[in-house]
Design an enzyme around this catalytic site. Structure first.
Site, mmCIF file in Angstrom:
data_model
loop_
_atom_site.group_PDB
_atom_site.id
_atom_site.type_symbol
_atom_site.label_atom_id
_atom_site.label_comp_id
_atom_site.label_asym_id
_atom_site.label_seq_id
_atom_site.Cartn_x
_atom_site.Cartn_y
_atom_site.Cartn_z
ATOM 1 N N ARG A 299 65.933 92.240 57.912
ATOM 2 C CA ARG A 299 66.953 91.641 58.867
ATOM 3 C C ARG A 299 66.285 90.147 59.146
ATOM 4 O O ARG A 299 65.315 89.797 59.717
ATOM 5 C CB ARG A 299 66.908 92.351 60.165
ATOM 6 N N HIS B 273 76.486 92.610 57.501
ATOM 7 C CA HIS B 273 75.958 93.411 57.928
ATOM 8 C C HIS B 273 76.306 94.824 57.212
ATOM 9 O O HIS B 273 76.834 95.697 58.014
ATOM 10 C CB HIS B 273 76.326 93.745 59.624
ATOM 11 N N GLN C 26 75.745 98.539 58.476
ATOM 12 C CA GLN C 26 76.774 98.811 59.594
ATOM 13 C C GLN C 26 78.074 99.315 58.877
ATOM 14 O O GLN C 26 78.570 100.247 59.624
ATOM 15 C CB GLN C 26 77.095 97.703 60.613
ATOM 16 N N ASP D 24 83.311 92.640 67.826
ATOM 17 C CA ASP D 24 81.792 92.487 67.912
ATOM 18 C C ASP D 24 81.427 91.640 68.847
ATOM 19 O O ASP D 24 82.503 90.882 69.418
ATOM 20 C CB ASP D 24 81.452 91.958 66.297
ATOM 21 N N CYS E 232 80.000 98.038 66.839
ATOM 22 C CA CYS E 232 78.393 98.298 66.287
ATOM 23 C C CYS E 232 77.506 98.255 67.134
ATOM 24 O O CYS E 232 76.330 98.826 66.823
ATOM 25 C CB CYS E 232 78.406 97.110 65.083
ATOM 26 N N ARG F 10 74.367 105.577 61.911
ATOM 27 C CA ARG F 10 73.409 104.740 61.358
ATOM 28 C C ARG F 10 72.229 105.510 60.446
ATOM 29 O O ARG F 10 71.933 104.950 59.518
ATOM 30 C CB ARG F 10 72.615 103.587 62.396
#
Ligand code: CP
Ligand code: NVA
Length: 310
Positions: free
Chosen positions: A102, A129, A132, A223, A263, A291
């Site tokens: 990340r 991402h 996700q 988001d 998310c 996830r």
């Protein structure tokens, strides 16, 4: 050997294979059947940004697959004191079996992958991402929204919006993105997605009107307006995103049985109202749990690819 850096690096068939693996392994996990698909493997997890879900799901996931996860904070690594990324990649990929990163720049992730001897997974960058979005698709399937869904993304044209674009473009479904003009998606990523859409039949629509985007759709998502690294822009962003909250008046334009995905982390009162968030909490927290399952599918698939290419 394959890496998992963006969704556009895969065919629809490949993404669906990973999702199928995730579904199989999820069902096994629910039966407390832990098959050691990745026995004795070590997953290194480099974090240059904060995380709750990504860390816990990858660490738990690799453990349940028979391996072990190593949490590597960039501030503790020599990376934080200036050791080049490519040297870090060359060193740790001789010891590890897989790496998740990340970080900020997608180009750093790509550089790491170029120098790595083992598969590298994107655990979020400023641009994408993808893990996700695999999770979100798994969740859509579970809630009956996998078949030609019409999806609406409302808010910031950020890493999540970009990965939604690639998911829709590869799988071939309709995605409508509504952002304020100053926060549109990266034009280069949009044009890559449009190219893919020409073959997959995906319909990618862009505008600044949340109501038009949401009208008659099956899936609504958003988001945070302030992504990691943008904290100093918070006050300005909150002003600029006025009118882009997903709330009950907006959801009233979607199909009656539309689902809402987030998310997480969610900032109630900003990108989503408290009422809409709580109304869809079952889907949202199943998405969060997924996830764990989606990433197991990805890790096992990457391992299988490596074994067939050896
Ligand atoms: N959604 C997500 O990636 O959450 P974390 O930032 O907590 O990992
Ligand atoms: N766009 C958000 C996603 C967090 C999971 C961020 O990059 O901070």
């Amino acid at each position: 050997m394959r890496h998992f850096l963006t969704l556009r690096d895969f065919t629809a068939e490949e993404l669906l294979e990973m999702i199928e693996l995730a579904r199989t392994i999820k069902a096994q996990t629910k039966q407390h059947e832990y098959i050691p698909y990745l026995e004795h493997q070590t997953l290194g997890m480099i974090f240059e940004k904060s995380s709750t879900r990504t860390r816990v799901s990858f660490e738990t996931g690799i453990y349940q697959l028979g391996g072990v996860g190593l949490f590597l904070s960039s501030t503790d690594l020599q990376l934080g004191r200036g050791e080049p990324l490519r040297d870090t990649a060359r060193v740790i990929s001789r010891m590890l079996d897989m790496v998740m990163i990340r970080t900020y720049k997608q180009s750093d992730l790509e550089e790491f992958a170029r120098y790595s001897r083992v598969p590298v997974i994107n655990g979020l960058t400023d641009s994408y991402h993808p893990v996700q979005l695999m999770t979100d698709y798994l969740t859509m399937l579970e809630f009956g929204k996998g078949d030609n869904p019409v999806c609406a993304y409302i808010g910031d044209g950020n890493n999540m919006a970009h990965s939604w674009l690639y998911l829709a473009a590869v799988l071939g479904f309709e995605l409508r993105i509504a952002t304020p003009e100053a926060y549109q998606c990266d034009p280069q990523i949009v044009s890559e997605a449009q190219k893919l859409a020409e073959t997959s039949g995906a319909k990618l629509l862009f505008g600044d009107d949340p109501v038009a985007a949401v009208s008659g759709c099956d899936v609504v998502t958003t988001d945070t307006w302030v992504s990691m690294g943008q904290e100093e822009e918070k006050a300005q962003r909150i002003k600029d995103f006025e009118g882009y909250q997903v709330n009950e008046p907006l959801m009233a334009h979607a199909k009656d049985d539309a689902i809402f995905l987030h998310c997480l982390p969610a900032y109630r009162g900003y990108e989503v109202s408290e009422e809409t968030f709580e109304k869809h909490a079952d889907v949202i927290f199943t998405e969060a749990e997924n996830r764990l399952h989606a990433q197991k599918g990805i890790m096992v698939w990457l391992d299988q690819q490596r074994n067939t290419s050896e």
